[in-house]
Design a protein around this motif. Sequence first.
Motif, PDB file in Angstrom:
ATOM      1  N   ASN A  37      -0.418   0.160  -3.560  1.00 20.22           N
ATOM      2  CA  ASN A  37      -0.943  -0.457  -2.338  1.00 20.22           C
ATOM      3  C   ASN A  37      -2.366  -0.967  -2.527  1.00 20.22           C
ATOM      4  O   ASN A  37      -3.115  -1.153  -1.568  1.00 20.22           O
ATOM      5  CB  ASN A  37      -0.902   0.534  -1.169  1.00 20.22           C
ATOM      6  CG  ASN A  37      -1.844   1.713  -1.368  1.00 20.22           C
ATOM      7  OD1 ASN A  37      -2.179   2.053  -2.502  1.00 20.22           O
ATOM      8  ND2 ASN A  37      -2.273   2.337  -0.279  1.00 20.22           N
ATOM      9  N   GLY A  39      -5.782  -2.800  -2.806  1.00 20.58           N
ATOM     10  CA  GLY A  39      -6.425  -3.923  -2.130  1.00 20.58           C
ATOM     11  C   GLY A  39      -7.837  -4.053  -2.651  1.00 20.58           C
ATOM     12  O   GLY A  39      -8.599  -3.076  -2.660  1.00 20.58           O
ATOM     13  N   THR A  45      -7.746   2.248  -1.309  1.00 18.15           N
ATOM     14  CA  THR A  45      -6.485   1.943  -1.984  1.00 18.15           C
ATOM     15  C   THR A  45      -6.659   1.896  -3.504  1.00 18.15           C
ATOM     16  O   THR A  45      -5.736   1.504  -4.220  1.00 18.15           O
ATOM     17  CB  THR A  45      -5.928   0.589  -1.514  1.00 18.15           C
ATOM     18  OG1 THR A  45      -6.825  -0.462  -1.941  1.00 18.15           O
ATOM     19  CG2 THR A  45      -5.785   0.556   0.002  1.00 18.15           C
ATOM     20  N   PRO A 219      -1.673  -9.732  -1.610  1.00 18.74           N
ATOM     21  CA  PRO A 219      -1.416  -8.432  -0.977  1.00 18.74           C
ATOM     22  C   PRO A 219      -0.201  -7.775  -1.608  1.00 18.74           C
ATOM     23  O   PRO A 219       0.690  -8.461  -2.106  1.00 18.74           O
ATOM     24  CB  PRO A 219      -1.154  -8.797   0.486  1.00 18.74           C
ATOM     25  CG  PRO A 219      -0.685 -10.215   0.444  1.00 18.74           C
ATOM     26  CD  PRO A 219      -1.407 -10.858  -0.703  1.00 18.74           C
ATOM     27  N   PRO A 220      -0.155  -6.450  -1.625  1.00 18.17           N
ATOM     28  CA  PRO A 220       1.007  -5.775  -2.211  1.00 18.17           C
ATOM     29  C   PRO A 220       2.272  -6.074  -1.435  1.00 18.17           C
ATOM     30  O   PRO A 220       2.244  -6.256  -0.221  1.00 18.17           O
ATOM     31  CB  PRO A 220       0.637  -4.287  -2.107  1.00 18.17           C
ATOM     32  CG  PRO A 220      -0.379  -4.229  -1.013  1.00 18.17           C
ATOM     33  CD  PRO A 220      -1.144  -5.526  -1.089  1.00 18.17           C
ATOM     34  N   SER A 221       3.386  -6.155  -2.149  1.00 18.02           N
ATOM     35  CA  SER A 221       4.661  -6.433  -1.503  1.00 18.02           C
ATOM     36  C   SER A 221       5.111  -5.240  -0.667  1.00 18.02           C
ATOM     37  O   SER A 221       4.992  -4.085  -1.072  1.00 18.02           O
ATOM     38  CB  SER A 221       5.719  -6.742  -2.568  1.00 18.02           C
ATOM     39  OG  SER A 221       6.988  -6.882  -1.969  1.00 18.02           O
ATOM     40  N   THR A 222       5.610  -5.501   0.516  1.00 14.75           N
ATOM     41  CA  THR A 222       6.097  -4.426   1.385  1.00 14.75           C
ATOM     42  C   THR A 222       7.566  -4.135   1.147  1.00 14.75           C
ATOM     43  O   THR A 222       8.119  -3.205   1.720  1.00 14.75           O
ATOM     44  CB  THR A 222       5.911  -4.818   2.864  1.00 14.75           C
ATOM     45  OG1 THR A 222       6.705  -5.985   3.124  1.00 14.75           O
ATOM     46  CG2 THR A 222       4.455  -5.105   3.165  1.00 14.75           C
TER      47      THR A 222
END
Length: 260
Positions: A37, A39, A45, A219-222
Motif C-alpha cells: 500500500n 504511497g 505506508t 496509487p496501489p491497485s485495490t
Amino acid sequence: EVGASALELADLTPAVMLGHVLVLRHALAPGGGDPANFGIDDCSTQRNLGPDGRTQASHLGSDLRHMGVNFSRVLSSPWCRCIDTAALMDVGTVERATFLGSFYQAPPIGVPKDSAVAALRSYLSSQVDPCAAPQLFVAHSVTVQALSGRAVDSGQGILYNPVTEESRLVSTSQIDRSKQRPMPEAELPPEACNDSNHSAPEADPDLEPNNIFNITFLPPSTGSEAPIASAIPIAAHVSTLVVALAVATPLLTWLDCCIV
C-alpha cells in the motif's frame, strides 16, 4: 568503477572530499522493500527508520560536522527513510530528488530503473563543480550499487568522483574522537582550481532535482481496477468491439426485416 582503497569516516577531510559526492544508503530501517500500500507522500505506508537508525543518522552528521565537512548541496530520495536520514544528519537544507528514488521494487512502488540511473549520471556529469565543496546524496542500496557495483549496509556509502567516475567505499562507523588525528591547518585545492579559466557549472533548470525526469507514482491497485499498463490493451479491444457493433447493426436490421 570502485577505487582500490576504502575510506574510514575519519579520512573524509574537506580536501579529500572536494568536488566529490558522498552517496549514502539511508540509515537503519527494519525490514526490506516497501509495503503493497506504499504511497510516496504518506510515510505511514513506507518502511521507516527505527530508533537505531535515527541515532545512527544523528551520529553520522555530528561526525561529519566535527571533521569540518561542509556540503554545497544535500539531495535525498523522496522516500521518508532517506529524507529523515538527511534531516537528522543536519548538514544542510535537504532537497528531494526523484532520480534518487528506489528501484529495488518495480513501479508503481519503485521508480523506473533505467530512467533513474540515466538521470543520476546526467546530473553527476554536469552539475558537480570539481572545485567546490562536496555534495551529499542520501538514497538506497540500489543507487550505490548502480554507481559502484557494490552493495553497502545501512548508513554506509561511497565517495564518488564525477570527473573520473571512480568511487571509494566509505565505512561510516562512529569516530572515536579521543583518537582523532588533528586536522591540517590549511588544505589547498587542486592546482586546476586556481586556474582563472575555471568556472562553476552553469545551473540547468532541466537538471534540477525535481525536474530531471518526471515520475508519476501510481496509487496501489485495490484489486477492483486494472493497472494502467494492462488497461491499455483492454481499451483497444473495447474500441474494436464498438466499431464491430456499429458495422453489424444495419446488417442485423436488414436480416430481421427481409429474411423470413
